[in-house]
Design a protein around this motif. Structure first.
Motif, PDB file in Angstrom:
ATOM      1  N   VAL A   8       0.821  -1.211   0.000  1.00 31.19           N
ATOM      2  CA  VAL A   8       0.000   0.000   0.000  1.00 31.19           C
ATOM      3  C   VAL A   8       0.857   1.264   0.000  1.00 31.19           C
ATOM      4  O   VAL A   8       1.690   1.467   0.896  1.00 31.19           O
ATOM      5  CB  VAL A   8      -0.931   0.016   1.234  1.00 31.19           C
ATOM      6  CG1 VAL A   8      -1.854   1.243   1.191  1.00 31.19           C
ATOM      7  CG2 VAL A   8      -1.755  -1.267   1.302  1.00 31.19           C
ATOM      8  N   GLY A   9       0.653   2.109  -0.985  1.00 34.32           N
ATOM      9  CA  GLY A   9       1.328   3.403  -1.027  1.00 34.32           C
ATOM     10  C   GLY A   9       0.629   4.384  -0.107  1.00 34.32           C
ATOM     11  O   GLY A   9      -0.596   4.509  -0.129  1.00 34.32           O
ATOM     12  N   ASP A  17      -3.889  12.765  -0.033  1.00 29.11           N
ATOM     13  CA  ASP A  17      -3.463  11.876  -1.107  1.00 29.11           C
ATOM     14  C   ASP A  17      -3.770  10.409  -0.806  1.00 29.11           C
ATOM     15  O   ASP A  17      -3.507   9.545  -1.647  1.00 29.11           O
ATOM     16  CB  ASP A  17      -1.961  12.041  -1.372  1.00 29.11           C
ATOM     17  CG  ASP A  17      -1.628  13.394  -1.983  1.00 29.11           C
ATOM     18  OD1 ASP A  17      -2.526  13.987  -2.601  1.00 29.11           O
ATOM     19  OD2 ASP A  17      -0.480  13.853  -1.830  1.00 29.11           O
ATOM     20  N   ALA A  18      -4.296  10.110   0.362  1.00 32.01           N
ATOM     21  CA  ALA A  18      -4.700   8.736   0.680  1.00 32.01           C
ATOM     22  C   ALA A  18      -6.041   8.461   0.004  1.00 32.01           C
ATOM     23  O   ALA A  18      -7.056   9.075   0.343  1.00 32.01           O
ATOM     24  CB  ALA A  18      -4.812   8.542   2.186  1.00 32.01           C
ATOM     25  N   SER A  19      -6.036   7.537  -0.957  1.00 29.47           N
ATOM     26  CA  SER A  19      -7.256   7.250  -1.708  1.00 29.47           C
ATOM     27  C   SER A  19      -8.247   6.438  -0.881  1.00 29.47           C
ATOM     28  O   SER A  19      -7.868   5.795   0.111  1.00 29.47           O
ATOM     29  CB  SER A  19      -6.902   6.467  -2.977  1.00 29.47           C
ATOM     30  OG  SER A  19      -6.483   5.148  -2.627  1.00 29.47           O
ATOM     31  N   PRO A  20      -9.531   6.437  -1.266  1.00 28.90           N
ATOM     32  CA  PRO A  20     -10.509   5.579  -0.577  1.00 28.90           C
ATOM     33  C   PRO A  20     -10.076   4.115  -0.559  1.00 28.90           C
ATOM     34  O   PRO A  20     -10.326   3.403   0.411  1.00 28.90           O
ATOM     35  CB  PRO A  20     -11.781   5.787  -1.399  1.00 28.90           C
ATOM     36  CG  PRO A  20     -11.638   7.155  -1.977  1.00 28.90           C
ATOM     37  CD  PRO A  20     -10.176   7.283  -2.283  1.00 28.90           C
ATOM     38  N   ARG A  21      -9.406   3.668  -1.619  1.00 24.60           N
ATOM     39  CA  ARG A  21      -8.958   2.278  -1.665  1.00 24.60           C
ATOM     40  C   ARG A  21      -7.879   2.020  -0.621  1.00 24.60           C
ATOM     41  O   ARG A  21      -7.843   0.947   0.001  1.00 24.60           O
ATOM     42  CB  ARG A  21      -8.434   1.940  -3.064  1.00 24.60           C
ATOM     43  CG  ARG A  21      -8.061   0.465  -3.218  1.00 24.60           C
ATOM     44  CD  ARG A  21      -7.502   0.175  -4.585  1.00 24.60           C
ATOM     45  NE  ARG A  21      -7.039  -1.206  -4.668  1.00 24.60           N
ATOM     46  CZ  ARG A  21      -6.219  -1.658  -5.610  1.00 24.60           C
ATOM     47  NH1 ARG A  21      -5.771  -0.836  -6.564  1.00 24.60           N
ATOM     48  NH2 ARG A  21      -5.832  -2.920  -5.606  1.00 24.60           N
ATOM     49  N   LEU A  47      -6.645   8.797   9.501  1.00 23.31           N
ATOM     50  CA  LEU A  47      -7.558   8.265   8.483  1.00 23.31           C
ATOM     51  C   LEU A  47      -8.792   7.616   9.100  1.00 23.31           C
ATOM     52  O   LEU A  47      -9.684   7.172   8.371  1.00 23.31           O
ATOM     53  CB  LEU A  47      -6.824   7.235   7.611  1.00 23.31           C
ATOM     54  CG  LEU A  47      -5.629   7.741   6.797  1.00 23.31           C
ATOM     55  CD1 LEU A  47      -4.977   6.590   6.038  1.00 23.31           C
ATOM     56  CD2 LEU A  47      -6.049   8.849   5.834  1.00 23.31           C
ATOM     57  N   GLY A  48      -8.812   7.544  10.403  1.00 21.90           N
ATOM     58  CA  GLY A  48      -9.943   6.913  11.064  1.00 21.90           C
ATOM     59  C   GLY A  48      -9.954   5.407  10.942  1.00 21.90           C
ATOM     60  O   GLY A  48     -11.024   4.777  10.928  1.00 21.90           O
ATOM     61  N   VAL A  49      -8.787   4.800  10.880  1.00 23.10           N
ATOM     62  CA  VAL A  49      -8.663   3.342  10.699  1.00 23.10           C
ATOM     63  C   VAL A  49      -8.086   2.727  11.969  1.00 23.10           C
ATOM     64  O   VAL A  49      -7.139   3.251  12.560  1.00 23.10           O
ATOM     65  CB  VAL A  49      -7.748   3.023   9.499  1.00 23.10           C
ATOM     66  CG1 VAL A  49      -7.461   1.522   9.422  1.00 23.10           C
ATOM     67  CG2 VAL A  49      -8.378   3.501   8.197  1.00 23.10           C
TER      68      VAL A  49
END
Length: 285
Positions: A8-9, A17-21, A47-49
């Motif tokens: 994961v980039g 720049d953090a995509s939904p994926r 990111l709420g993860v």
């Protein structure tokens, strides 16, 4: 369900720049492998993860691989991230990907920012072909020797550098690659992102005059022109005449003694001081 290794980039500065994926993949992972659990922990929090983290940097990578493969074989989802950017690029993640593929496990890449490509585009220099060097040797002599090798690359060159050493590195680039265009790209994707361009010597002087340089730095060196490539090919082939004749020809052409000695020392693979003494002796005859 078959296991899955997700490479994961992650953002290199700007969290947008953090995509939904990227967010979904990290959230679905049974385990997130990272260089520094504190750095990645802050990212996941932003990111709420919520995810289980485990350190997997270059110092412990070898000892982690067997356990990761066992998790994949058991059907788990494992995500691998670096502190910033694309894992596997100037990063030990390549070893993990290689091992997973050899074991027949599924591997996916979740694209994200990369300082290499961002800097290359931001530099404005021709990028039809490019070579990613990563970090150059730190010792000045070893660094100049490596730059001499890279000078023959028929494309742009991308180098990572510490802000503490970037001025010295630019000076070495100027010494080895003279008239090349060079760009210093600093603080990519961040508030104070900056691109400074110029001929190697001019840029080296400008950066040295600043004193302190801050932020992560990427140096992009333009590809050599046809004339430079031809000169370097000729130098690699070796001089066509003995040293004494080359000295006489250089002096006759009015070439400065120090520049002549430097050029011929490189061409013949001799100490510069030795060649300079020969030049001075020939000039006095």
């Amino acid at each position: 369900m078959a296991g899955l290794l997700s490479v994961v980039g992650t953002p290199i500065g700007n969290l947008e720049d953090a995509s939904p994926r990227v967010v979904r993949t990290l959230g679905e992972a049974d385990l997130v492998l990272c260089e520094d659990t504190r750095v990645t922990g802050r990212l996941l929090s932003a990111l709420g993860v919520r995810a289980r983290l485990e350190r997997c940097d270059e110092n412990v990578m070898a000892s982690r691989i067997e356990g990761v493969l066992a998790r994949l074989a058991a059907g788990e989802r494992v995500a691998f991230v670096s502190d910033a950017g694309m894992p596997g690029v100037s990063d030990p993640g390549q070893r993990l990907v290689d091992a997973a593929l050899d074991a027949g496990e599924r591997v996916e890449v979740v694209p994200g920012p990369s300082a290499v490509t961002c800097a290359l585009v931001a530099s404005g220099l021709a990028s039809e072909h490019f070579f990613f060097e990563g970090f150059l040797p730190r010792r000045p002599g070893a660094q100049r020797a490596r730059l001499e090798e890279l000078a023959a690359v028929p494309g742009a060159i991308v180098v990572y550098e510490s802000p503490r050493r970037v001025a010295e590195t630019l000076a070495n680039v100027a010494e080895v690659m003279g008239g090349r265009r060079v760009a210093l790209v600093r603080e990519l994707t961040k508030l104070h992102e900056e691109v400074v361009r110029g001929e190697a010597a001019e840029l080296a002087a400008e950066v040295a005059a600043r004193g302190e340089v801050r932020g992560e730095c990427v140096v992009v060196i333009a590809a050599p022109g046809p004339d430079e490539l031809e000169r370097r090919r000729a130098a690699a082939a070796g001089p066509a005449r003995p040293l004494e004749e080359e000295i006489s020809a250089g002096l006759a052409a009015g070439e400065p003694k120090s520049a002549l000695a430097k050029r011929l020392a490189r061409a013949f693979g001799l100490p510069r001081a030795e060649v300079y003494d020969a030049v001075v002796a020939a000039a006095g005859r």
